[in-house]
Write a protein that holds these residues in place. Structure first.
Motif, PDB file in Angstrom:
ATOM      1  N   GLY A 108     -43.421 -10.132   6.218  1.00 61.50           N
ATOM      2  CA  GLY A 108     -45.162 -10.516   5.116  1.00 61.50           C
ATOM      3  C   GLY A 108     -45.568 -12.179   5.225  1.00 61.50           C
ATOM      4  N   ALA A 109     -46.225 -12.044   4.703  1.00 57.36           N
ATOM      5  CA  ALA A 109     -46.528 -13.415   4.529  1.00 57.36           C
ATOM      6  C   ALA A 109     -47.358 -13.955   3.377  1.00 57.36           C
ATOM      7  CB  ALA A 109     -48.391 -13.994   5.499  1.00 57.36           C
ATOM      8  N   LEU A 110     -46.560 -15.014   2.580  1.00 56.36           N
ATOM      9  CA  LEU A 110     -46.851 -15.617   1.496  1.00 56.36           C
ATOM     10  C   LEU A 110     -48.228 -16.610   1.716  1.00 56.36           C
ATOM     11  CD1 LEU A 110     -46.264 -16.301  -1.203  1.00 56.36           C
ATOM     12  CD2 LEU A 110     -44.117 -17.493  -0.525  1.00 56.36           C
ATOM     13  N   LEU A 111     -48.663 -17.161   0.788  1.00 58.44           N
ATOM     14  CA  LEU A 111     -50.989 -17.333   1.661  1.00 58.44           C
ATOM     15  C   LEU A 111     -50.757 -18.781   0.431  1.00 58.44           C
ATOM     16  CD1 LEU A 111     -52.795 -15.202   3.254  1.00 58.44           C
ATOM     17  CD2 LEU A 111     -51.279 -16.273   3.773  1.00 58.44           C
ATOM     18  N   GLN A 112     -50.878 -19.856   0.468  1.00 58.92           N
ATOM     19  CA  GLN A 112     -51.525 -20.531  -0.671  1.00 58.92           C
ATOM     20  C   GLN A 112     -52.910 -20.431  -0.880  1.00 58.92           C
ATOM     21  OE1 GLN A 112     -49.025 -21.950  -3.181  1.00 58.92           O
ATOM     22  NE2 GLN A 112     -47.351 -21.154  -1.734  1.00 58.92           N
ATOM     23  N   THR A 113     -53.175 -19.549  -1.423  1.00 60.94           N
ATOM     24  CA  THR A 113     -54.796 -20.058  -1.523  1.00 60.94           C
ATOM     25  C   THR A 113     -55.474 -20.524  -2.914  1.00 60.94           C
ATOM     26  OG1 THR A 113     -54.979 -18.451  -3.365  1.00 60.94           O
ATOM     27  CG2 THR A 113     -54.919 -17.547  -0.623  1.00 60.94           C
ATOM     28  N   SER A 114     -56.419 -21.033  -3.287  1.00 62.28           N
ATOM     29  CA  SER A 114     -57.428 -22.210  -4.065  1.00 62.28           C
ATOM     30  C   SER A 114     -57.071 -21.174  -5.139  1.00 62.28           C
ATOM     31  CB  SER A 114     -58.870 -22.543  -3.878  1.00 62.28           C
ATOM     32  OG  SER A 114     -59.388 -21.103  -3.466  1.00 62.28           O
ATOM     33  N   ASP A 115     -56.861 -19.498  -5.426  1.00 64.34           N
ATOM     34  CA  ASP A 115     -56.865 -18.897  -6.370  1.00 64.34           C
ATOM     35  C   ASP A 115     -55.096 -19.490  -6.983  1.00 64.34           C
ATOM     36  OD1 ASP A 115     -58.992 -18.335  -6.626  1.00 64.34           O
ATOM     37  OD2 ASP A 115     -59.237 -17.129  -5.785  1.00 64.34           O
ATOM     38  N   GLY A 116     -53.985 -19.683  -6.020  1.00 61.85           N
ATOM     39  CA  GLY A 116     -52.648 -19.113  -6.007  1.00 61.85           C
ATOM     40  C   GLY A 116     -52.180 -18.584  -5.087  1.00 61.85           C
ATOM     41  N   PRO A 117     -51.068 -18.501  -5.247  1.00 59.36           N
ATOM     42  CA  PRO A 117     -50.303 -18.682  -3.578  1.00 59.36           C
ATOM     43  C   PRO A 117     -50.430 -16.738  -4.214  1.00 59.36           C
ATOM     44  CG  PRO A 117     -49.082 -18.469  -5.942  1.00 59.36           C
ATOM     45  CD  PRO A 117     -50.047 -19.465  -6.085  1.00 59.36           C
ATOM     46  N   VAL A 118     -50.255 -15.933  -2.444  1.00 58.38           N
ATOM     47  CA  VAL A 118     -50.899 -14.419  -2.854  1.00 58.38           C
ATOM     48  C   VAL A 118     -49.903 -14.076  -1.510  1.00 58.38           C
ATOM     49  CG1 VAL A 118     -52.209 -12.396  -1.471  1.00 58.38           C
ATOM     50  CG2 VAL A 118     -53.091 -14.337  -3.133  1.00 58.38           C
ATOM     51  N   ASP A 135     -35.096   1.607   9.085  1.00 54.68           N
ATOM     52  CA  ASP A 135     -33.845   1.394   8.195  1.00 54.68           C
ATOM     53  C   ASP A 135     -33.550   2.107   6.727  1.00 54.68           C
ATOM     54  OD1 ASP A 135     -31.399   0.725   7.075  1.00 54.68           O
ATOM     55  OD2 ASP A 135     -30.808  -0.363   8.741  1.00 54.68           O
ATOM     56  N   TRP A 136     -33.695   2.809   6.283  1.00 57.53           N
ATOM     57  CA  TRP A 136     -33.912   3.168   4.639  1.00 57.53           C
ATOM     58  C   TRP A 136     -32.546   2.730   3.587  1.00 57.53           C
ATOM     59  CZ3 TRP A 136     -37.178   4.967   1.758  1.00 57.53           C
ATOM     60  CH2 TRP A 136     -37.037   5.711   0.636  1.00 57.53           C
ATOM     61  N   GLY A 137     -32.034   1.725   4.559  1.00 54.41           N
ATOM     62  CA  GLY A 137     -30.781   1.323   3.441  1.00 54.41           C
ATOM     63  C   GLY A 137     -31.730   0.407   3.033  1.00 54.41           C
ATOM     64  N   ALA A 138     -32.032  -0.339   4.195  1.00 55.41           N
ATOM     65  CA  ALA A 138     -32.323  -1.895   3.886  1.00 55.41           C
ATOM     66  C   ALA A 138     -34.175  -1.632   3.552  1.00 55.41           C
ATOM     67  CB  ALA A 138     -33.109  -2.565   5.758  1.00 55.41           C
ATOM     68  N   TYR A 139     -34.384  -0.489   3.765  1.00 52.34           N
ATOM     69  CA  TYR A 139     -35.731  -0.554   2.832  1.00 52.34           C
ATOM     70  C   TYR A 139     -35.966  -0.724   1.120  1.00 52.34           C
ATOM     71  CZ  TYR A 139     -40.307   1.770   1.057  1.00 52.34           C
ATOM     72  OH  TYR A 139     -41.108   2.120   0.349  1.00 52.34           O
ATOM     73  N   GLU A 176     -35.054 -16.516  11.642  1.00 48.57           N
ATOM     74  CA  GLU A 176     -35.973 -17.551  11.206  1.00 48.57           C
ATOM     75  C   GLU A 176     -36.203 -17.220  10.123  1.00 48.57           C
ATOM     76  OE1 GLU A 176     -37.114 -20.025  14.139  1.00 48.57           O
ATOM     77  OE2 GLU A 176     -35.524 -19.836  15.811  1.00 48.57           O
ATOM     78  N   LEU A 177     -36.599 -16.236   9.763  1.00 50.14           N
ATOM     79  CA  LEU A 177     -37.993 -15.499   8.992  1.00 50.14           C
ATOM     80  C   LEU A 177     -37.344 -16.152   7.563  1.00 50.14           C
ATOM     81  CD1 LEU A 177     -38.955 -12.629  10.360  1.00 50.14           C
ATOM     82  CD2 LEU A 177     -40.574 -14.536  10.294  1.00 50.14           C
ATOM     83  N   GLY A 178     -37.498 -16.014   6.592  1.00 49.44           N
ATOM     84  CA  GLY A 178     -37.114 -16.446   5.612  1.00 49.44           C
ATOM     85  C   GLY A 178     -36.272 -15.007   4.907  1.00 49.44           C
ATOM     86  N   GLN A 179     -35.980 -15.031   4.118  1.00 52.74           N
ATOM     87  CA  GLN A 179     -35.152 -14.552   3.458  1.00 52.74           C
ATOM     88  C   GLN A 179     -35.653 -14.301   1.764  1.00 52.74           C
ATOM     89  OE1 GLN A 179     -33.259 -12.135   5.910  1.00 52.74           O
ATOM     90  NE2 GLN A 179     -34.103 -13.994   6.943  1.00 52.74           N
ATOM     91  N   LEU A 180     -35.731 -13.071   1.277  1.00 48.97           N
ATOM     92  CA  LEU A 180     -36.334 -12.376  -0.034  1.00 48.97           C
ATOM     93  C   LEU A 180     -35.281 -13.803  -0.907  1.00 48.97           C
ATOM     94  CD1 LEU A 180     -38.006  -9.209  -0.165  1.00 48.97           C
ATOM     95  CD2 LEU A 180     -38.896 -11.694   0.200  1.00 48.97           C
ATOM     96  N   ASN A 181     -33.883 -13.062  -0.265  1.00 51.55           N
ATOM     97  CA  ASN A 181     -33.203 -13.132  -1.332  1.00 51.55           C
ATOM     98  C   ASN A 181     -32.211 -14.148  -1.578  1.00 51.55           C
ATOM     99  OD1 ASN A 181     -31.864 -12.908   0.958  1.00 51.55           O
ATOM    100  ND2 ASN A 181     -30.316 -11.789   0.205  1.00 51.55           N
ATOM    101  N   LEU A 182     -32.384 -15.391  -0.906  1.00 51.27           N
ATOM    102  CA  LEU A 182     -32.156 -16.957  -0.464  1.00 51.27           C
ATOM    103  C   LEU A 182     -33.386 -17.492  -1.038  1.00 51.27           C
ATOM    104  CD1 LEU A 182     -31.028 -16.894   2.782  1.00 51.27           C
ATOM    105  CD2 LEU A 182     -29.452 -16.861   0.466  1.00 51.27           C
ATOM    106  N   LEU A 211     -43.816 -17.490   6.057  1.00 50.98           N
ATOM    107  CA  LEU A 211     -43.525 -15.646   6.761  1.00 50.98           C
ATOM    108  C   LEU A 211     -42.069 -15.482   6.292  1.00 50.98           C
ATOM    109  CD1 LEU A 211     -44.872 -15.328  10.751  1.00 50.98           C
ATOM    110  CD2 LEU A 211     -45.771 -15.532   8.358  1.00 50.98           C
ATOM    111  N   TYR A 212     -41.784 -13.930   6.000  1.00 48.80           N
ATOM    112  CA  TYR A 212     -40.919 -13.282   5.536  1.00 48.80           C
ATOM    113  C   TYR A 212     -39.747 -12.057   5.845  1.00 48.80           C
ATOM    114  CZ  TYR A 212     -40.598 -16.567   1.448  1.00 48.80           C
ATOM    115  OH  TYR A 212     -40.865 -17.228   0.223  1.00 48.80           O
ATOM    116  N   ALA A 213     -38.865 -12.406   6.024  1.00 46.67           N
ATOM    117  CA  ALA A 213     -38.541 -10.226   6.840  1.00 46.67           C
ATOM    118  C   ALA A 213     -38.680  -9.292   5.196  1.00 46.67           C
ATOM    119  CB  ALA A 213     -36.975 -11.205   7.329  1.00 46.67           C
ATOM    120  N   LEU A 214     -39.122  -8.213   6.007  1.00 47.64           N
ATOM    121  CA  LEU A 214     -38.783  -7.190   5.068  1.00 47.64           C
ATOM    122  C   LEU A 214     -38.905  -5.949   5.770  1.00 47.64           C
ATOM    123  CD1 LEU A 214     -43.254  -7.947   3.360  1.00 47.64           C
ATOM    124  CD2 LEU A 214     -40.721  -8.350   3.062  1.00 47.64           C
TER     125      LEU A 214
END
Ligand SMILES: [Zn+2]
Length: 274
Positions: free
Chosen positions: A201-211, A240-244, A168-174, A189-192
């Motif tokens: 990892g967590a993508l936050l919306q801050t008042s200075d923009g996304p982090v 998992d080195w390949g996944a990394y 259910e976590l976000g996928q970077l490539n999708l 939240l994204y799978a890393l």
């Protein structure tokens, strides 16, 4: 980035560091001795209150690594921590009591990310299901070889943990794939995968923009930008080195697709102004 999403306030602190050989982290430009700071984030959400993303080091790391086989962890990555540095102490300085921390998001269960968990006994803890499945069961050499120190995991954590199914976590490539933690766009939240089991990892919306808090998907910003992977010896304790390597590369595509987003790696030296 997400129209109408709630914004949060983000502050980043560090709690101690370990010393590593710089050539392991950056085989091209790394220096001999490298301080690897353990950073964590304080996030203030207008409705959900105060939360942390990881916790950094805490004194309990010393007792958790006092005996074999766990001592090996402290020998490989010796921790240096001053008394005012643990997350709970830094928060006290800001005027916050430990029970004001309502939630903690754990990127993965390596000791430098979770050593402070015992200091926040009332927080609910979010992590991926696969991270918890490993961290809550491994012991001895099997644990230490994967960067897990069982003594850092509070005994009642099973009752406070909220596991998120990895699928259910976000996928970077999708495109447009993300796990919206509070259903308000503030924290996606994204799978890393690859570094520690079930890393997120967590993508936050801050008042200075996304982090994007990208944990240990790479150790430092500059080598990641330059496409310099850590020395492959690290595969011995990576999940998992390949996944990394796949995650490392997919983050470039993610950065390209989100040019306004600041990408932050836990151990990147610019976070502590070095
Ligand atoms: Zn780390």
């Amino acid at each position: 980035m997400v129209p109408g999403s709630t914004t949060v306030k983000l502050q980043i602190f560090h709690s101690g560091y370990c010393v590593a050989h710089g050539k392991v982290i950056d085989p091209v430009n790394g220096q001999k001795h490298c301080k690897v700071y353990a950073t964590w984030a304080l996030i203030e959400h207008p409705e959900q209150g105060l939360m942390l993303f990881d916790t950094g080091y805490a004194p309990r790391f010393r007792s958790a690594t006092a005996h074999w086989p766990y001592r090996l962890y402290a020998l490989m990555t010796p921790m240096f921590l001053e008394t005012h540095e643990p997350a709970v102490e830094r928060l006290k300085t800001l005027g916050y009591a430990p029970d004001q921390i309502k939630s903690i998001i754990i990127s993965h269960f390596h000791g430098d990310h979770i050593a402070g968990l015992h200091d926040f006994p009332n927080a609910r803890v979010f992590c991926s299901a696969s991270a918890w499945a490993q961290a809550s069961t491994v012991k001895g050499w099997a644990a230490v070889s994967k960067g897990i120190l069982p003594d850092l995991i509070p005994g009642d954590l099973g009752q406070r943990i909220q596991c998120i199914d990895d699928a259910e976590l976000g996928q970077l490539n999708l495109k447009d794939s993300a796990y919206d933690l509070f259903d308000d766009g503030s924290m996606l939240l994204y799978a890393l995968p690859g570094h520690g089991r079930g890393q997120l990892g967590a993508l936050l919306q801050t008042s200075d923009g996304p982090v994007f808090l990208a944990a240990d998907a790479a150790w430092q910003l500059e080598p990641w930008r330059a496409g310099i992977l850590p020395k492959s010896i690290v595969r011995l304790f990576f999940d998992d080195w390949g996944a990394y390597k796949k995650t490392f590369g997919e983050l470039w595509d993610f950065a390209e697709a989100h040019p306004d987003c600041k990408i932050v790696f836990t151990h990147s030296p610019e976070l502590v102004g070095l």
